[in-house]
Design a protein around this motif. Structure first.
Motif, PDB file in Angstrom:
ATOM      1  N   THR A 122       0.842  -1.188   0.000  1.00 14.13           N
ATOM      2  CA  THR A 122       0.000   0.000   0.000  1.00 14.13           C
ATOM      3  C   THR A 122       0.877   1.237   0.000  1.00 14.13           C
ATOM      4  OG1 THR A 122      -1.652  -1.195   1.293  1.00 14.13           O
ATOM      5  CG2 THR A 122      -1.837   1.221   1.220  1.00 14.13           C
ATOM      6  N   PRO A 123       0.695   2.154  -0.958  1.00 13.05           N
ATOM      7  CA  PRO A 123       1.515   3.364  -0.989  1.00 13.05           C
ATOM      8  C   PRO A 123       1.286   4.214   0.261  1.00 13.05           C
ATOM      9  CG  PRO A 123       0.232   3.098  -3.006  1.00 13.05           C
ATOM     10  CD  PRO A 123      -0.285   2.116  -2.035  1.00 13.05           C
ATOM     11  N   THR A 124       2.339   4.759   0.768  1.00  9.81           N
ATOM     12  CA  THR A 124       2.229   5.660   1.921  1.00  9.81           C
ATOM     13  C   THR A 124       1.966   7.070   1.425  1.00  9.81           C
ATOM     14  OG1 THR A 124       4.597   6.089   1.880  1.00  9.81           O
ATOM     15  CG2 THR A 124       3.848   4.232   3.223  1.00  9.81           C
ATOM     16  N   PRO A 125       1.434   7.944   2.302  1.00  5.86           N
ATOM     17  CA  PRO A 125       1.179   9.327   1.875  1.00  5.86           C
ATOM     18  C   PRO A 125       2.434  10.045   1.405  1.00  5.86           C
ATOM     19  CG  PRO A 125       0.061   8.842   3.940  1.00  5.86           C
ATOM     20  CD  PRO A 125       0.949   7.674   3.655  1.00  5.86           C
ATOM     21  N   GLU A 126       3.588   9.633   1.967  1.00  2.00           N
ATOM     22  CA  GLU A 126       4.833  10.302   1.588  1.00  2.00           C
ATOM     23  C   GLU A 126       5.238   9.977   0.154  1.00  2.00           C
ATOM     24  OE1 GLU A 126       4.570   8.366   4.296  1.00  2.00           O
ATOM     25  OE2 GLU A 126       4.380   9.928   5.824  1.00  2.00           O
ATOM     26  N   SER A 127       4.847   8.794  -0.309  1.00  2.15           N
ATOM     27  CA  SER A 127       5.250   8.394  -1.657  1.00  2.15           C
ATOM     28  C   SER A 127       4.105   7.645  -2.339  1.00  2.15           C
ATOM     29  CB  SER A 127       6.498   7.505  -1.597  1.00  2.15           C
ATOM     30  OG  SER A 127       6.790   6.989  -2.867  1.00  2.15           O
ATOM     31  N   SER A 128       3.742   8.110  -3.513  1.00  2.58           N
ATOM     32  CA  SER A 128       2.665   7.443  -4.248  1.00  2.58           C
ATOM     33  C   SER A 128       3.205   6.341  -5.148  1.00  2.58           C
ATOM     34  CB  SER A 128       1.904   8.469  -5.101  1.00  2.58           C
ATOM     35  OG  SER A 128       2.788   9.070  -6.023  1.00  2.58           O
ATOM     36  N   LYS A 129       4.519   6.164  -5.165  1.00  3.08           N
ATOM     37  CA  LYS A 129       5.132   5.160  -6.025  1.00  3.08           C
ATOM     38  C   LYS A 129       5.141   3.802  -5.334  1.00  3.08           C
ATOM     39  CE  LYS A 129       8.141   8.325  -8.586  1.00  3.08           C
ATOM     40  NZ  LYS A 129       9.540   8.635  -8.970  1.00  3.08           N
ATOM     41  N   VAL A 130       4.978   2.759  -6.147  1.00  2.00           N
ATOM     42  CA  VAL A 130       5.035   1.394  -5.643  1.00  2.00           C
ATOM     43  C   VAL A 130       6.193   0.693  -6.324  1.00  2.00           C
ATOM     44  CG1 VAL A 130       3.820  -0.806  -5.511  1.00  2.00           C
ATOM     45  CG2 VAL A 130       2.555   1.334  -5.245  1.00  2.00           C
ATOM     46  N   ASP A 131       6.962  -0.031  -5.544  1.00  2.00           N
ATOM     47  CA  ASP A 131       8.092  -0.776  -6.089  1.00  2.00           C
ATOM     48  C   ASP A 131       7.563  -1.942  -6.929  1.00  2.00           C
ATOM     49  OD1 ASP A 131      10.398  -2.073  -6.700  1.00  2.00           O
ATOM     50  OD2 ASP A 131      10.982  -2.516  -4.628  1.00  2.00           O
ATOM     51  N   ALA A 132       7.902  -1.957  -8.219  1.00  2.00           N
ATOM     52  CA  ALA A 132       7.401  -3.008  -9.120  1.00  2.00           C
ATOM     53  C   ALA A 132       7.816  -4.398  -8.650  1.00  2.00           C
ATOM     54  CB  ALA A 132       7.916  -2.762 -10.536  1.00  2.00           C
ATOM     55  N   LYS A 133       8.938  -4.492  -7.964  1.00  2.00           N
ATOM     56  CA  LYS A 133       9.417  -5.802  -7.515  1.00  2.00           C
ATOM     57  C   LYS A 133       8.572  -6.347  -6.359  1.00  2.00           C
ATOM     58  CE  LYS A 133      14.128  -5.055  -9.148  1.00  2.00           C
ATOM     59  NZ  LYS A 133      13.860  -5.779 -10.393  1.00  2.00           N
ATOM     60  N   ASP A 147       6.185 -13.627 -25.925  1.00  2.00           N
ATOM     61  CA  ASP A 147       7.375 -12.875 -26.317  1.00  2.00           C
ATOM     62  C   ASP A 147       7.921 -12.002 -25.191  1.00  2.00           C
ATOM     63  OD1 ASP A 147       7.309 -13.985 -28.818  1.00  2.00           O
ATOM     64  OD2 ASP A 147       6.186 -12.340 -29.720  1.00  2.00           O
ATOM     65  N   ILE A 148       7.028 -11.425 -24.380  1.00  2.00           N
ATOM     66  CA  ILE A 148       7.500 -10.484 -23.351  1.00  2.00           C
ATOM     67  C   ILE A 148       7.653 -11.133 -21.977  1.00  2.00           C
ATOM     68  CG2 ILE A 148       6.350  -8.577 -24.550  1.00  2.00           C
ATOM     69  CD1 ILE A 148       4.307  -8.553 -22.227  1.00  2.00           C
ATOM     70  N   GLY A 149       7.305 -12.425 -21.856  1.00  2.00           N
ATOM     71  CA  GLY A 149       7.289 -13.089 -20.552  1.00  2.00           C
ATOM     72  C   GLY A 149       8.576 -12.944 -19.757  1.00  2.00           C
ATOM     73  N   ASN A 150       9.696 -13.315 -20.366  1.00  2.00           N
ATOM     74  CA  ASN A 150      10.984 -13.265 -19.659  1.00  2.00           C
ATOM     75  C   ASN A 150      11.363 -11.846 -19.259  1.00  2.00           C
ATOM     76  OD1 ASN A 150      11.872 -16.028 -19.521  1.00  2.00           O
ATOM     77  ND2 ASN A 150      12.100 -15.968 -21.740  1.00  2.00           N
ATOM     78  N   VAL A 151      11.129 -10.897 -20.170  1.00  2.00           N
ATOM     79  CA  VAL A 151      11.486  -9.501 -19.901  1.00  2.00           C
ATOM     80  C   VAL A 151      10.640  -8.945 -18.760  1.00  2.00           C
ATOM     81  CG1 VAL A 151      11.586  -7.166 -20.872  1.00  2.00           C
ATOM     82  CG2 VAL A 151      12.191  -9.132 -22.289  1.00  2.00           C
ATOM     83  N   PHE A 152       9.342  -9.238 -18.789  1.00  2.00           N
ATOM     84  CA  PHE A 152       8.448  -8.716 -17.750  1.00  2.00           C
ATOM     85  C   PHE A 152       8.793  -9.317 -16.385  1.00  2.00           C
ATOM     86  CE2 PHE A 152       4.658  -8.155 -15.243  1.00  2.00           C
ATOM     87  CZ  PHE A 152       4.182  -6.902 -15.636  1.00  2.00           C
ATOM     88  N   GLN A 153       9.144 -10.592 -16.384  1.00  2.00           N
ATOM     89  CA  GLN A 153       9.438 -11.250 -15.110  1.00  2.00           C
ATOM     90  C   GLN A 153      10.678 -10.658 -14.444  1.00  2.00           C
ATOM     91  OE1 GLN A 153       9.979 -15.503 -15.290  1.00  2.00           O
ATOM     92  NE2 GLN A 153       9.296 -15.746 -13.175  1.00  2.00           N
ATOM     93  N   LYS A 154      11.622 -10.196 -15.246  1.00  2.00           N
ATOM     94  CA  LYS A 154      12.813  -9.555 -14.666  1.00  2.00           C
ATOM     95  C   LYS A 154      12.437  -8.273 -13.942  1.00  2.00           C
ATOM     96  CE  LYS A 154      16.077 -11.395 -18.076  1.00  2.00           C
ATOM     97  NZ  LYS A 154      16.951 -11.068 -19.224  1.00  2.00           N
ATOM     98  N   GLU A 155      11.468  -7.543 -14.499  1.00  2.00           N
ATOM     99  CA  GLU A 155      11.044  -6.281 -13.893  1.00  2.00           C
ATOM    100  C   GLU A 155      10.082  -6.498 -12.725  1.00  2.00           C
ATOM    101  OE1 GLU A 155      12.337  -3.389 -14.745  1.00  2.00           O
ATOM    102  OE2 GLU A 155      13.548  -4.353 -16.312  1.00  2.00           O
ATOM    103  N   VAL A 156       9.237  -7.522 -12.864  1.00  2.00           N
ATOM    104  CA  VAL A 156       8.244  -7.820 -11.816  1.00  2.00           C
ATOM    105  C   VAL A 156       8.382  -9.305 -11.471  1.00  2.00           C
ATOM    106  CG1 VAL A 156       5.807  -7.610 -11.147  1.00  2.00           C
ATOM    107  CG2 VAL A 156       6.738  -6.117 -12.927  1.00  2.00           C
ATOM    108  N   PRO A 157       9.364  -9.654 -10.637  1.00  2.00           N
ATOM    109  CA  PRO A 157       9.681 -11.070 -10.387  1.00  2.00           C
ATOM    110  C   PRO A 157       8.557 -11.870  -9.736  1.00  2.00           C
ATOM    111  CG  PRO A 157      10.917  -9.613  -8.918  1.00  2.00           C
ATOM    112  CD  PRO A 157      10.285  -8.746  -9.937  1.00  2.00           C
ATOM    113  N   ASN A 158       7.630 -11.205  -9.027  1.00  2.00           N
ATOM    114  CA  ASN A 158       6.542 -11.928  -8.363  1.00  2.00           C
ATOM    115  C   ASN A 158       5.310 -12.100  -9.252  1.00  2.00           C
ATOM    116  OD1 ASN A 158       7.951 -12.238  -5.905  1.00  2.00           O
ATOM    117  ND2 ASN A 158       7.408 -10.154  -5.303  1.00  2.00           N
TER     118      ASN A 158
END
Length: 203
Positions: A122-133, A147-158
């Motif tokens: 859950t984003p905190t009020p101090e930061s609206s950004k969420v860590d993709a990992k 085609d994009i499976g491997n690339v996407f998994q590197k950015e979002v491992p979960n």
């Protein structure tokens, strides 16, 4: 054009395939399309004049095994030259090459991530950004997802990724019910990348 429509129909596809293979799809220069049209009409005119019409008018008498009948003999030679590779293709002599190409091409991508979603940060009020990992979305798709499976998994491992070539949107409900029921809840991140040239209903 009407008289030569069948010739144009026969020639247009091989001309396009053999010419466009030298360029990147979507980046074909406009002059190539001009060459396409010129070659289509040229080959159509030649086959119309020297093969189709003579056969219509004379039947088998349009051909000759005698070299002295030059025009008829050349026509026979051309038909034989064209027939040999056609027979080789139709008899499956080159099927192994196609199979080797298919074996090398990935048709499915399914990662080993658990098929249960993790609690989303859950984003905190101090930061609206969420860590993709830290995200754990479900992605279901067709060949693009493969085609994009491997690339996407590197950015979002979960992430849980399930892609298959040719998959239709109509297959999604059964897939989610059988494998990804835990994602079928409010506030879960689910990406659907489906609809490979196929129609689908609202359901």
């Amino acid at each position: 054009i009407g008289k030569r429509s069948y010739s144009l129909y026969l020639w247009h596809y091989p001309v396009i395939v053999l010419l466009h293979r030298h360029f990147v799809a979507g980046q074909i220069p406009s002059y190539v399309y001009v060459i396409d049209i010129v070659l289509m009409f040229l080959f159509a005119e030649l086959s119309y004049r020297f093969i189709e019409n003579p056969i219509r008018k004379k039947g088998f008498r349009a051909f000759s095994f005698k070299p002295t009948h030059v025009q008829h003999f050349v026509r026979l030679a051309l038909v034989v030259i064209l027939a040999i590779p056609s027979l080789l293709f139709l008899s499956g002599q080159f099927d192994a090459l196609g199979k080797a190409h298919s074996d090398q091409k990935q048709t499915e991508f399914q990662n080993q991530t658990a098929k249960k979603p993790k609690a989303e940060p859950t984003p905190t009020p101090e930061s609206s950004k969420v860590d993709a990992k830290q995200l754990s979305p479900l992605l279901i798709g067709d060949s693009v997802m493969v085609d994009i499976g491997n690339v996407f998994q590197k950015e979002v491992p979960n992430a849980t990724i399930d892609g298959k070539v040719g998959r239709q949107l109509s297959e999604a409900n059964a897939l989610i019910t059988s494998q990804y029921q835990s994602f079928a809840q409010p506030k879960k991140d689910v990406v659907m990348q489906l609809g490979t040239n196929g129609a689908f209903t609202e359901d």
